[in-house]
Design a protein around this motif. Structure first.
Motif, PDB file in Angstrom:
ATOM      1  N   LEU A  15       4.956  -5.822  12.051  1.00 53.43           N
ATOM      2  CA  LEU A  15       4.728  -4.916  10.863  1.00 53.43           C
ATOM      3  C   LEU A  15       3.764  -5.372   9.753  1.00 53.43           C
ATOM      4  O   LEU A  15       2.789  -4.665   9.388  1.00 53.43           O
ATOM      5  CB  LEU A  15       6.057  -4.177  10.540  1.00 53.43           C
ATOM      6  N   ARG A  16       4.195  -6.487   9.386  1.00 53.86           N
ATOM      7  CA  ARG A  16       3.204  -7.165   8.270  1.00 53.86           C
ATOM      8  C   ARG A  16       1.842  -7.451   8.894  1.00 53.86           C
ATOM      9  O   ARG A  16       1.067  -7.188   8.065  1.00 53.86           O
ATOM     10  CB  ARG A  16       4.012  -8.569   7.932  1.00 53.86           C
ATOM     11  N   SER A  17       1.760  -7.578   9.979  1.00 51.75           N
ATOM     12  CA  SER A  17       0.353  -7.973  10.535  1.00 51.75           C
ATOM     13  C   SER A  17      -0.466  -6.682  10.565  1.00 51.75           C
ATOM     14  O   SER A  17      -1.751  -6.723  11.004  1.00 51.75           O
ATOM     15  CB  SER A  17       0.269  -9.059  11.648  1.00 51.75           C
ATOM     16  N   ASN A  18       0.211  -5.458  10.936  1.00 54.15           N
ATOM     17  CA  ASN A  18      -0.452  -4.403  11.254  1.00 54.15           C
ATOM     18  C   ASN A  18      -0.289  -3.293  10.264  1.00 54.15           C
ATOM     19  O   ASN A  18       0.216  -1.972  10.505  1.00 54.15           O
ATOM     20  CB  ASN A  18       0.440  -3.755  12.637  1.00 54.15           C
ATOM     21  N   THR A  19      -0.364  -3.684   9.080  1.00 56.27           N
ATOM     22  CA  THR A  19       0.007  -2.463   7.877  1.00 56.27           C
ATOM     23  C   THR A  19      -1.040  -1.557   7.833  1.00 56.27           C
ATOM     24  O   THR A  19      -2.211  -1.530   8.145  1.00 56.27           O
ATOM     25  CB  THR A  19       0.065  -3.246   6.562  1.00 56.27           C
ATOM     26  N   THR A  20      -0.443  -0.452   7.682  1.00 56.01           N
ATOM     27  CA  THR A  20      -1.341   0.795   7.375  1.00 56.01           C
ATOM     28  C   THR A  20      -2.342   0.880   6.026  1.00 56.01           C
ATOM     29  O   THR A  20      -1.885  -0.017   5.065  1.00 56.01           O
ATOM     30  CB  THR A  20      -0.550   2.130   7.114  1.00 56.01           C
ATOM     31  N   GLY A  21      -3.214   1.662   5.887  1.00 55.04           N
ATOM     32  CA  GLY A  21      -4.001   1.571   4.680  1.00 55.04           C
ATOM     33  C   GLY A  21      -3.283   1.975   3.227  1.00 55.04           C
ATOM     34  O   GLY A  21      -3.473   1.331   2.476  1.00 55.04           O
ATOM     35  N   PRO A  22      -2.295   2.790   3.322  1.00 56.52           N
ATOM     36  CA  PRO A  22      -1.387   3.023   2.398  1.00 56.52           C
ATOM     37  C   PRO A  22      -0.661   1.952   2.079  1.00 56.52           C
ATOM     38  O   PRO A  22      -0.287   1.696   0.709  1.00 56.52           O
ATOM     39  CB  PRO A  22      -0.597   4.411   2.744  1.00 56.52           C
ATOM     40  N   GLU A  23       0.009   1.505   3.139  1.00 56.62           N
ATOM     41  CA  GLU A  23       0.874   0.069   2.936  1.00 56.62           C
ATOM     42  C   GLU A  23      -0.050  -1.072   1.939  1.00 56.62           C
ATOM     43  O   GLU A  23       0.580  -1.660   1.116  1.00 56.62           O
ATOM     44  CB  GLU A  23       1.653  -0.463   4.115  1.00 56.62           C
ATOM     45  N   GLN A  24      -1.155  -1.173   2.554  1.00 51.93           N
ATOM     46  CA  GLN A  24      -1.892  -2.140   1.844  1.00 51.93           C
ATOM     47  C   GLN A  24      -2.283  -2.032   0.429  1.00 51.93           C
ATOM     48  O   GLN A  24      -2.303  -2.916  -0.405  1.00 51.93           O
ATOM     49  CB  GLN A  24      -3.380  -2.181   2.795  1.00 51.93           C
ATOM     50  N   MET A  25      -2.696  -0.532   0.240  1.00 58.43           N
ATOM     51  CA  MET A  25      -2.886   0.035  -1.150  1.00 58.43           C
ATOM     52  C   MET A  25      -1.503  -0.513  -2.008  1.00 58.43           C
ATOM     53  O   MET A  25      -1.714  -0.852  -3.135  1.00 58.43           O
ATOM     54  CB  MET A  25      -3.119   1.420  -1.156  1.00 58.43           C
ATOM     55  N   LEU A  26      -0.341  -0.161  -1.707  1.00 57.27           N
ATOM     56  CA  LEU A  26       0.827  -0.186  -2.364  1.00 57.27           C
ATOM     57  C   LEU A  26       1.155  -1.671  -2.625  1.00 57.27           C
ATOM     58  O   LEU A  26       1.483  -2.277  -3.501  1.00 57.27           O
ATOM     59  CB  LEU A  26       2.053   0.338  -1.808  1.00 57.27           C
ATOM     60  N   TRP A  27       0.687  -2.522  -1.564  1.00 58.45           N
ATOM     61  CA  TRP A  27       0.991  -4.011  -1.616  1.00 58.45           C
ATOM     62  C   TRP A  27       0.349  -4.459  -2.879  1.00 58.45           C
ATOM     63  O   TRP A  27       0.705  -5.225  -3.531  1.00 58.45           O
ATOM     64  CB  TRP A  27       0.873  -4.771  -0.292  1.00 58.45           C
ATOM     65  N   ARG A  28      -0.987  -4.150  -2.692  1.00 61.08           N
ATOM     66  CA  ARG A  28      -1.903  -4.747  -3.718  1.00 61.08           C
ATOM     67  C   ARG A  28      -1.321  -4.076  -5.219  1.00 61.08           C
ATOM     68  O   ARG A  28      -1.418  -5.081  -6.125  1.00 61.08           O
ATOM     69  CB  ARG A  28      -3.263  -4.402  -3.619  1.00 61.08           C
ATOM     70  N   ALA A  29      -1.191  -2.901  -5.313  1.00 58.96           N
ATOM     71  CA  ALA A  29      -0.868  -2.336  -6.645  1.00 58.96           C
ATOM     72  C   ALA A  29       0.732  -2.961  -7.338  1.00 58.96           C
ATOM     73  O   ALA A  29       0.772  -3.035  -8.225  1.00 58.96           O
ATOM     74  CB  ALA A  29      -0.631  -0.855  -6.217  1.00 58.96           C
ATOM     75  N   LEU A  30       1.506  -3.118  -6.280  1.00 61.49           N
ATOM     76  CA  LEU A  30       2.820  -3.780  -6.490  1.00 61.49           C
ATOM     77  C   LEU A  30       2.786  -5.028  -7.439  1.00 61.49           C
ATOM     78  O   LEU A  30       3.571  -5.288  -8.277  1.00 61.49           O
ATOM     79  CB  LEU A  30       3.756  -3.924  -5.506  1.00 61.49           C
ATOM     80  N   LYS A  31       1.781  -5.743  -7.352  1.00 65.95           N
ATOM     81  CA  LYS A  31       1.539  -7.026  -8.188  1.00 65.95           C
ATOM     82  C   LYS A  31       1.069  -6.730  -9.594  1.00 65.95           C
ATOM     83  O   LYS A  31       1.350  -7.366 -10.395  1.00 65.95           O
ATOM     84  CB  LYS A  31       0.165  -7.749  -7.409  1.00 65.95           C
TER      85      LYS A  31
END
Length: 142
Positions: A15-31
C-alpha cells in the motif's frame, strides 16, 4: 513472526508503494503539522487492519476514503473497523478524498485539533496515552 503478521506487513508495504494522489497530498501536508516527540507513519499494520496514517504516540489514526467507501457494504466494514480501533484506544478521523482536495487547510486543522484539542491550542510534546486495558500496542506485536 506468524504468517498473518507477515501478510499484514507485506500488505502495508505494498500500500505504501501504491499510494493514491490524495494520500500523497496528505502525506506531504502532514509534515507541516508539528508533532513534537513523535511523527506520523503511513500504512501501519494495527491488529488485523492497515491504517492509512497514524501518530502512534497520540493514538490518532487518519483515514482517507475514496468513493467506494460510500457503498453500504464497505461503510459497514469501515464502521466495524473504527469500533475495533477505538476499543484498542485509538481515535479515528475519516476524510473523503474530495474533502482533502477541496479543503486541505480544514483537514489539517481537524487533524491538529485531534492531536492538541483545538486548532488554536499550542503544539506541545505529546504524552504517551495509556491503552484502556494497559496491554501493549497491537502494532508492536502485542
Amino acid at each position: 513472526m506468524s504468517n498473518i503478521g507477515r501478510f499484514r506487513r507485506e500488505s502495508a508495504k505494498q500500500l505504501r508503494s501504491n499510494t493514491t494522489g490524495p494520500e500523497q497530498m496528505l502525506w506531504r501536508a502532514l509534515k507541516s503539522i508539528p508533532v513534537y516527540g513523535s511523527h506520523f507513519r503511513r500504512q501501519v499494520s494495527i491488529g488485523p487492519y492497515v491504517a492509512d496514517f497514524v501518530c502512534l504516540k497520540a493514538r490518532l489514526i487518519v483515514e482517507l476514503d475514496g468513493g467506494h467507501h460510500a457503498d453500504d457494504a464497505v461503510a459497514v466494514k469501515d464502521e466495524c473497523r473504527t469500533r475495533w480501533l477505538e476499543s484498542e484506544g485509538y481515535r479515528v478521523i475519516r476524510f473523503w478524498n474530495v474533502e482533502l482536495i477541496e479543503n486541505m487547510p480544514g483537514v489539517l486543522d481537524t487533524i491538529y485539533a485531534g492531536l492538541y484539542g483545538s486548532p488554536q491550542s499550542e503544539a506541545v510534546a505529546l504524552p504517551t496515552p495509556p491503552r484502556p486495558d494497559g496491554r501493549p500496542s497491537p502494532s508492536r506485536g502485542g
